[in-house]
Design a protein around this motif. Sequence first.
Motif, PDB file in Angstrom:
ATOM      1  N   PHE A 701       0.801  -1.095   0.192  1.00  0.00           N
ATOM      2  CA  PHE A 701       0.129   0.059  -0.026  1.00  0.00           C
ATOM      3  C   PHE A 701       0.922   1.455   0.003  1.00  0.00           C
ATOM      4  CE2 PHE A 701      -2.149  -3.548   2.357  1.00  0.00           C
ATOM      5  CZ  PHE A 701      -3.937  -3.329   1.360  1.00  0.00           C
ATOM      6  N   LYS A 702       0.448   2.350  -0.922  1.00  0.00           N
ATOM      7  CA  LYS A 702       1.181   3.709  -0.852  1.00  0.00           C
ATOM      8  C   LYS A 702       0.289   4.772  -1.231  1.00  0.00           C
ATOM      9  CE  LYS A 702       5.390   6.033  -2.906  1.00  0.00           C
ATOM     10  NZ  LYS A 702       6.084   5.953  -4.607  1.00  0.00           N
ATOM     11  N   SER A 703       0.177   4.883  -0.079  1.00  0.00           N
ATOM     12  CA  SER A 703      -1.347   6.084  -0.170  1.00  0.00           C
ATOM     13  C   SER A 703      -1.108   7.143   1.119  1.00  0.00           C
ATOM     14  CB  SER A 703      -2.559   5.740  -0.591  1.00  0.00           C
ATOM     15  OG  SER A 703      -3.408   6.543  -0.426  1.00  0.00           O
ATOM     16  N   MET A 726       5.714 -10.826   1.514  1.00  0.00           N
ATOM     17  CA  MET A 726       5.956  -9.022   1.308  1.00  0.00           C
ATOM     18  C   MET A 726       4.728  -7.822   1.556  1.00  0.00           C
ATOM     19  SD  MET A 726       6.328  -6.298   0.027  1.00  0.00           S
ATOM     20  CE  MET A 726       7.035  -4.750  -0.100  1.00  0.00           C
ATOM     21  N   LEU A 727       5.251  -7.484   2.700  1.00  0.00           N
ATOM     22  CA  LEU A 727       4.221  -6.289   2.590  1.00  0.00           C
ATOM     23  C   LEU A 727       5.163  -4.873   2.917  1.00  0.00           C
ATOM     24  CD1 LEU A 727       1.421  -4.947   4.807  1.00  0.00           C
ATOM     25  CD2 LEU A 727       3.428  -5.883   6.596  1.00  0.00           C
ATOM     26  N   GLY A 728       4.083  -4.302   2.422  1.00  0.00           N
ATOM     27  CA  GLY A 728       4.659  -2.467   1.937  1.00  0.00           C
ATOM     28  C   GLY A 728       3.696  -1.850   2.726  1.00  0.00           C
ATOM     29  N   LEU A 729       3.875  -0.895   2.934  1.00  0.00           N
ATOM     30  CA  LEU A 729       3.298   0.057   3.911  1.00  0.00           C
ATOM     31  C   LEU A 729       3.668   1.924   3.976  1.00  0.00           C
ATOM     32  CD1 LEU A 729      -0.011   0.176   4.646  1.00  0.00           C
ATOM     33  CD2 LEU A 729       0.881   0.504   7.129  1.00  0.00           C
ATOM     34  N   ALA A 730       3.788   2.640   2.996  1.00  0.00           N
ATOM     35  CA  ALA A 730       4.844   3.521   2.783  1.00  0.00           C
ATOM     36  C   ALA A 730       3.705   4.276   1.916  1.00  0.00           C
ATOM     37  CB  ALA A 730       5.226   3.173   0.944  1.00  0.00           C
ATOM     38  N   GLY A 731       4.542   5.893   2.288  1.00  0.00           N
ATOM     39  CA  GLY A 731       3.747   7.026   2.106  1.00  0.00           C
ATOM     40  C   GLY A 731       1.972   7.465   2.830  1.00  0.00           C
ATOM     41  N   SER A 732       1.893   6.925   3.673  1.00  0.00           N
ATOM     42  CA  SER A 732       0.980   7.317   4.766  1.00  0.00           C
ATOM     43  C   SER A 732       1.555   7.861   5.740  1.00  0.00           C
ATOM     44  CB  SER A 732       0.624   5.321   5.407  1.00  0.00           C
ATOM     45  OG  SER A 732       1.828   5.135   6.501  1.00  0.00           O
ATOM     46  N   LYS A 733       0.077   7.912   6.405  1.00  0.00           N
ATOM     47  CA  LYS A 733      -0.191   8.938   7.525  1.00  0.00           C
ATOM     48  C   LYS A 733      -0.407   8.198   8.853  1.00  0.00           C
ATOM     49  CE  LYS A 733      -1.279  12.507   7.063  1.00  0.00           C
ATOM     50  NZ  LYS A 733       0.202  13.841   7.355  1.00  0.00           N
ATOM     51  N   ILE A 734       0.585   7.545   8.783  1.00  0.00           N
ATOM     52  CA  ILE A 734       1.062   6.215  10.011  1.00  0.00           C
ATOM     53  C   ILE A 734       1.781   6.638  11.478  1.00  0.00           C
ATOM     54  CG2 ILE A 734       1.242   4.249  10.948  1.00  0.00           C
ATOM     55  CD1 ILE A 734      -0.194   2.735   8.412  1.00  0.00           C
ATOM     56  N   THR A 735       0.746   6.729  12.341  1.00  0.00           N
ATOM     57  CA  THR A 735       1.815   7.404  13.209  1.00  0.00           C
ATOM     58  C   THR A 735       1.758   6.491  14.588  1.00  0.00           C
ATOM     59  OG1 THR A 735      -0.847   7.953  15.191  1.00  0.00           O
ATOM     60  CG2 THR A 735       0.318   9.608  13.158  1.00  0.00           C
ATOM     61  N   ALA A 736       2.741   6.435  15.734  1.00  0.00           N
ATOM     62  CA  ALA A 736       2.939   5.400  16.800  1.00  0.00           C
ATOM     63  C   ALA A 736       1.843   4.674  16.603  1.00  0.00           C
ATOM     64  CB  ALA A 736       3.911   6.231  18.264  1.00  0.00           C
ATOM     65  N   ARG A 737       0.428   4.725  16.536  1.00  0.00           N
ATOM     66  CA  ARG A 737      -0.639   4.121  17.402  1.00  0.00           C
ATOM     67  C   ARG A 737      -0.180   3.258  16.263  1.00  0.00           C
ATOM     68  NH1 ARG A 737      -6.110   4.145  16.641  1.00  0.00           N
ATOM     69  NH2 ARG A 737      -6.485   6.410  15.331  1.00  0.00           N
ATOM     70  N   GLY A 738      -0.872   3.418  15.596  1.00  0.00           N
ATOM     71  CA  GLY A 738      -1.146   2.461  14.263  1.00  0.00           C
ATOM     72  C   GLY A 738       0.137   1.672  13.690  1.00  0.00           C
ATOM     73  N   ILE A 739       1.013   2.208  14.305  1.00  0.00           N
ATOM     74  CA  ILE A 739       2.904   1.097  14.205  1.00  0.00           C
ATOM     75  C   ILE A 739       2.810   0.428  15.632  1.00  0.00           C
ATOM     76  CG2 ILE A 739       5.080   1.009  14.352  1.00  0.00           C
ATOM     77  CD1 ILE A 739       4.577   1.922  11.692  1.00  0.00           C
ATOM     78  N   SER A 740       2.244   0.558  16.398  1.00  0.00           N
ATOM     79  CA  SER A 740       1.423  -0.547  17.521  1.00  0.00           C
ATOM     80  C   SER A 740       1.032  -1.472  16.788  1.00  0.00           C
ATOM     81  CB  SER A 740       1.086   0.385  18.657  1.00  0.00           C
ATOM     82  OG  SER A 740       0.467   0.321  18.895  1.00  0.00           O
ATOM     83  N   HIS A 741       0.087  -1.447  16.758  1.00  0.00           N
ATOM     84  CA  HIS A 741      -0.875  -2.488  15.708  1.00  0.00           C
ATOM     85  C   HIS A 741      -0.452  -3.312  14.906  1.00  0.00           C
ATOM     86  CE1 HIS A 741      -4.648  -1.437  18.103  1.00  0.00           C
ATOM     87  NE2 HIS A 741      -3.960  -0.646  17.018  1.00  0.00           N
ATOM     88  N   LEU A 742       0.320  -3.008  14.322  1.00  0.00           N
ATOM     89  CA  LEU A 742       0.691  -3.679  13.235  1.00  0.00           C
ATOM     90  C   LEU A 742       2.726  -4.757  13.827  1.00  0.00           C
ATOM     91  CD1 LEU A 742       1.334  -1.188   9.959  1.00  0.00           C
ATOM     92  CD2 LEU A 742      -0.132  -3.255  10.369  1.00  0.00           C
TER      93      LEU A 742
END
Length: 1842
Positions: A701-703, A726-742
């Motif tokens: 995902f790149k958005s 392969m998992l890609g999550l680029a160019g997003s608006k993810i913050t620490a809260r979203g990354i913690s779930h991942l």
Amino acid sequence: MDPIGLQLGTRNLWSWLVRLLSKDPEWLNSKMKFFLPNTDLDSRNETSDPEQRIILQLRKLHVQGLATWQSFIHCVCMELEVPLDLEVPLLSTWGCDDGLTSQLGAEEKSQRESQLHRGLKRPHQSCGSSPCRKQYRKQQLELAKKYLQLLRTSALQRYGSRIPGSGQPHAFHQAYVPPILRRATAPLDTRGGAIMGNPRVEDGTDVSISDLFNTRTNKGPRVTILLGKAGMGKTTLAHRLCQKWAEGQLDCFQALFLFEFRQLNLITRFLTLPQLLFDLYLSPESDPDAVFQYLEDNADQVLLIFDGLDEALQPCSSTDPEDPDGPGPVLALFSGLCHGTLLPGCWVLATSRPGKLPACLPSEAAVVHMLGFDGPRVEEYVNCFFSTQSSREGALGELQTNGRLRSLCAVPALCQVACLCLHHLLPDHAPGQSAALLPTMTQLYMQMVLALSPRGHLPTTSLLGLGEVALKSLETGKVTFYARDIPPPLMAFGATHSLLTSFCICTGPGHQQTGYAFTHFNLQEFLAALHLMASPKVDEDLLTQHVTLNSRWVLRTGPKAKLDLSDHLPTFLAGLASCTCRPFLSHMAQRGEDWVGTKQAAVVQALKKLATRKLTGPKVVELLHCVNETQEPELASLTAQSLPYQLPFHNFSLTYTDLAVLTNILEHREAPIHLDFEGCTLEPHCPEALVGCEQIENLSFKSRKCGDAFAEVLSRSLPTMGRLQMLGLAGSKITARGISHLVKALPLCPQLEEVSFQDNQLNDQVVLNIVEVLPHLPRLRKLDLSGNNICVSTLLCLTKVAVTCPTISMLQAREADLIFLLSPPKETTAELQRAPDLQESDGQRKEAQSRSLTLRLQKCQLQVHDAETLIALLREGPHLEEVDLSGNQLEDEGCRLMAEAVSQLHITRKLDLSDNGLSVAGVHCVLRAVHACWTLTDLHISLLHKTVVFMFAQDPEQQEGSQNRAAFLDSLMLQMPSELPLSSRRMRLTHCGLQAKHLEQLCKALGGSCHLGHLHLDFSGNALGDEGAARLAQLLPGLGALQSLNLSENGLSLDAVLGLARCFSTLQWVFHLDISFERQRILLRGEKTGRGIWTTGSLPDLPAAAELSGFRWRCTPRSLCLTECPLEPLTLTRLCATLEVCPGPLEIQLSCEVLSDKSLETLLHCLPQLPQLSLLQLSQTALSPRSPFLLADIFSLCPRVKKVDLRSLHHSTLHFRSNEEQEGVCCGFTGCSLSQEHVESLCWLLSKCEDLSQVDLSVNLLGDGGIRSVLECLPRVPISGSLDLGSKQSFQIHFSKEDQAGKTLRLSECSFRPEHVSRLAAGLSQSLQLMELMLTQCCLGQEQLTTLLSLVQRPAGLFSLRVQEPWVDQAGVLSLLEVCAQASGNVTEISISETQQQLHVQLEFPRQEENPEAVALRLAHCDLGTHHSLLVRQLMETCARLQQLSLSQVNLCEDGDSSSLLLRSLLLSLSELKKFRLTSSRVSTEGLAHLASGLGHCHHLEELEWSNTEFDEEGTKALMRALEEKWMLKRLDLSHLLLNGSTLDLLTRGLSHMTLLQSLRLNRNSIGDVDCCHLSEALRAATSLEELDLSYNQIGDAGVGYLATILPRLPELRKIDLSANSISPAGGVKLAESLALCRCLEELMLGCNDLGDHTALELAQELPQHLRVLRLPSSHLGPKGALSLVQALDGSPHVEEISLAENNLAEGVPRFCKGLPLLRRIDLVSCKIDNQTAKLLTSSFTLCPALEVILLSWNLLGDEAAAELAQVLPRMGRLKRVDLEKNQITARGAWLLAEGLAQSSVQVIRLWNNNIPCNVAQSLQSQEPRLDFAFFDNQPQAHWGT
């Protein structure tokens, strides 16, 4: 009133109708709202009497026209309880009663007049009549307020009623549930899509309806674009805004106008903005100008909503109109409002489907995406839709158990339909069964239609009628209808069931009409699809034309543009093609299910064709929806398998439903798939649709649309994807809260191999949290965290992780880049399933200790203290393959610290400290720091280029294997960048500003390095000068034996250069001194083979090893190359004096622009002082015309000269002989402008040379006089070899050392004229020693040739004449024999080849006349006509002693049988004929009979050849009969003749009598095993047979068995060829046993048979002692068989040729230990020979001194094999050709071959189709022309001196 009274008149009917409607006034109100949308039901002007009120409403309906009145009457009869006796007259009269018409006539007229407007032009309002201006302004304000109140009241009337109708959506009376709204932050781009670049939507917070308008904005246009797919609720939201404003909730706006483009499209005339607002929306009661002025003054409180921008048809321009206030198209008015040229400051909201938007939209417009419903909104809508708690719980339960239905409800329109269907189904079905009936969107609408018939009666006619209307409108782009467009019964049906909606259309001032449309586009498309599938009018072809895929909406402009709104029509067609819909369609069509099935199959077939095409992302989504609707597993499987491995979705909107459909289809796919979403609008809950999708291998995902909510949902889905790598999550608006779930989800995905979180603006702690998960991902290979914000301390923490984590192989950080590469250990699946802390085993710990880490921290702002921290981290870490710290701020101290630590950091390849601020003082520190590092191989420091790079060797354990592989290659390298022997060290201190004062300190620092290995020093680009060169010359002995020293670009003078020549003479390690004075290139090099191949191990196990080693050291010359330097006499004298003490052999190469005679004389007189000199070369140096005489006199000055070569007075070479050499002297002066006047002086100087072998004076200006002078001087010049006098013409004379009887004269292209023939004949008659004359294209015609043959008279002996002229191939045999008949001597041989245009005649002198009586007797046997009798007589006289007649490639059919008859007559008279050949020719059957007849009388015939000539069976039989009495025949060649049973019998019968036969060739004669049996029996008597060729037949094993019995009985057999005869190993073994008894066999050819190793082993046991040629290509030999044969042949004194091509010799390449002294050719093409197996083979070549040709094409040879060959080339004096085509040799190997070729006499090395770039190949070939890279063989001719 009784029923009879009803028929008295329509007035009674009217009374009954009024009385009926008085019972249900609310129903009438609803119909009034439907048919007259703008009617004010609460008007105060109307009467309060209910009955009068109903009459007034009926009048309003009637004046609308007949169609509206008829539709209303149908609604009355359909929906109300109308007695049958009333319904019949109502329907029969249709409301056309005369009384009613007369009663309402007056009212109609007055009504129409009252509706007329004053016109578009309004009278000018003058202020002059007002008492005062203030009073006028007050009136104006009151008028505006009254209009604004009128706007709000009108909206309240429209939306305030609880009764559905008048444009209201069906659920408008329910609580409104807003869909998800997301605001995009990227700028708008109307050229290619909705938004420009990577769309960004703020995630995590919803945009509420009130947030759509930021009223605090005061600048620029206030435009909002609301984008949403069909069914998302755009129109509903627009009406919701109107309702909220009417209710006072949007208090920021005083006025709100709502326009729909589907209505505006009907306005074709131009309008002004006031006309748009007042004439088409709502007119003010008075003074519209004043009202409009008020709107302009308060524009910031005016909102204009334009619904359906995607439906706009009119053209739109982005440019501003000339008069913005003038009339124009509606879309132009819209553009003016958006850009602020009209009503500046107003607010504009436009709704549209996603796609290309009109260019008139401003780029700064805000974009809001409507993303439908998520789970909570669906639940909220269901709770609002169902009134009772039980129905709510039932509906929610159905949605929870059916994921597909739940995904459909993400679209609000479908959610409404689903609720309608559940409302209908829930009471009659058990829990869980209702949702099962709604698996697809199509079946949702189908159930909705079924719900319209509660009594079980489906209104098929009405549905199909509406479907036909829907289809026609879709095809014409028409979405709005008038009452006249729809039949009244259909209108009533649509109104009754809310399938149609109505609205008021203002077509002009005071002109209004009622328009109708389907309640939603999807409904219209479903009904159209239903018509296509169920109507008998539609055939399969028309049906499949509508099965198309729409990628996106394209802007429609132009006068003929039309809407294309059939987005879902193919989807509904696909859904109706489902087997579940077949009974429904059968009922609708009133046809059988077979008829319906045919149509459904046509749709499915069309989808199959689309599934196999290459589609764009949007079309793929549309296709998946269609396939999912069909519920066909076979079609779904085909579609899933046809999807590409990489499936991209770029820059378009995707919904949860889209991804759900994608997941459903992928369930039918076996292969993995890569999904790439870039720039797509995605709802936060979209990842839920991917739960459990096992086919996804890569997910990216790149958005900017992806935020924390998206990440949270994605984290729940990831563990369910079992094959995700392969998992890609680029160019997003993810913050620490979203990354913690991942981060929590990643350990649940142990199969992941690559994770990318790049460009997410993550902070330090988030990055550290992500890295902590690395030990829990055992298969991870790459983690990409680029584009995030981290500091230096965090980077060092990440470095610590890289050092400690056993699986990390690389950490790369450069500015924004941050990438981890990992090398996961090899583990079993069971180990992967264990906990990470339990997976550490002893083997893994050992692997972690032996792992190699690459660390790249480039441009990371590291400073000195960071370097100390980094060293501490790395000191205890693993082996470091590379450490790159370039672009930081370490400066001198940091670089010194890193250099001191290199010996402790276990760096195995590279340390890069470039661009770190190193100074000159720091260079000394770095050198001292690394002097003890024994693994350092290359240090490159360039302060100018900011380069500081350390290169290291591997550890001894790791180095050993690669050192053995690369030792020989490295030993042969001269000086190639980064390609040095492993034990050598290179120190490059270039462009560092070094001066003489720095040298002593540098040499001290380098002193330790010189003894660690062979040192390469590079001081180029500094400022040493003469002082530095002199100081360095003093310091060089203390540095030990260097490999090279580069002093280029140091500003040295000529004196300094000559000083370096003293070093060249005195230092033992210097073998090469290359100086280019002008370019200041100065290089001192050691021996070019470095330490030598023998230092890496012992010599090869060969008898000549010691001798070979001595040869190597003795033959390594020293070379001095001095170019671009002024060579004055004094300079040359000093140079030669300096070189006197130089050990030899010595090669000198000099070059300057001009070398004077004085300088040349000085140089030549110094040569005797240089006894070690082997070569002197003056290249690209202009010499004077006197130089040839100076060089010719060199033989008297220096007797050691063996060759002088002067070319074009610019290139001269002198070769010197050693004491042992005694070969002749070669002298060449080509292109030196020598003329006749120079000949005598030159010949006098050459006569001083006693052993002159070759003289080349070609390409000069000798002319005829000069050549005569040379010929006159020849007796005084003792030439023993050849003399070349050619210029444009070739003129060569070859000499022999001893007197020989025969001489040959070759004349080519001499253009003889007739008068020259007699002179030529006279010369030939006088040249008694001339034995042969060859004339090639000398313009000698047939007549002239006849004259020449008749004039040549010689006293005795033989004379041969060979003529090659173009006319020979056209002359014919008869004409050529006629020429031969005129010869003056006896003709003994005639050879004719028409294709080669050659005629050969051999004459014997003196001519012996035959007895006339004998001639007459022979003529009597000839059956000839008078025409040829004279020719035959002449031939009999001239050819009486003819012994050989050869005809090749002739046509004996072109003159009938004349040639054959003549030849027959001639053959009858040739009593001495011994050889007859007829090859590759054309002859008729009759002609062949004539020839056979003639040959039958040639009893002394010894050799007969009839090869490659096509005969029929009769001709072949005639020939075979002619062989019966040829008992003296010794050689017989019948190749390519088709021999069958009868002809072969004749042949074998003749062969049985040929006891003297020596050679029999029967190749390609289709001989089988039975034929071979008869042939073998016939050969028993041929005891003298020496050659037997039966190749390319089909004798097989049986035939070989017959031959094997007779071969030992042929004692003289020397050559046998049985190639390509289908012989198996069994037959091969028999043959080998038989051949062992053939003691005289010399040539054995058995290729292209399946012999195998068994045959080879049997052959090897006892090969014939005298074997010279062995050819076994393509014989299925393996390494074992090939080795056995080579061992058997090794040491044989007779073997000349070996061919083992196209066999598998991968591990059994031949190796000769004893050698083959006569071997000339070895063929090992395509034998799978690689570098390792080629080493022993190459070393064996030196034991074959006679080897001329080596064929190694189509193998696996690389640079190592090329190096081996280059090593042996100089020792193979007879080698002419080496084929290395189609191997794996690179530029490096080719360079090595060129070096070896320079020291050898090889004529060509072919290197076509190797891994050599074209530019490199061209460069190498220009330097060494004998390297051939072309496809065709362009073998160069050997030069006369080689």
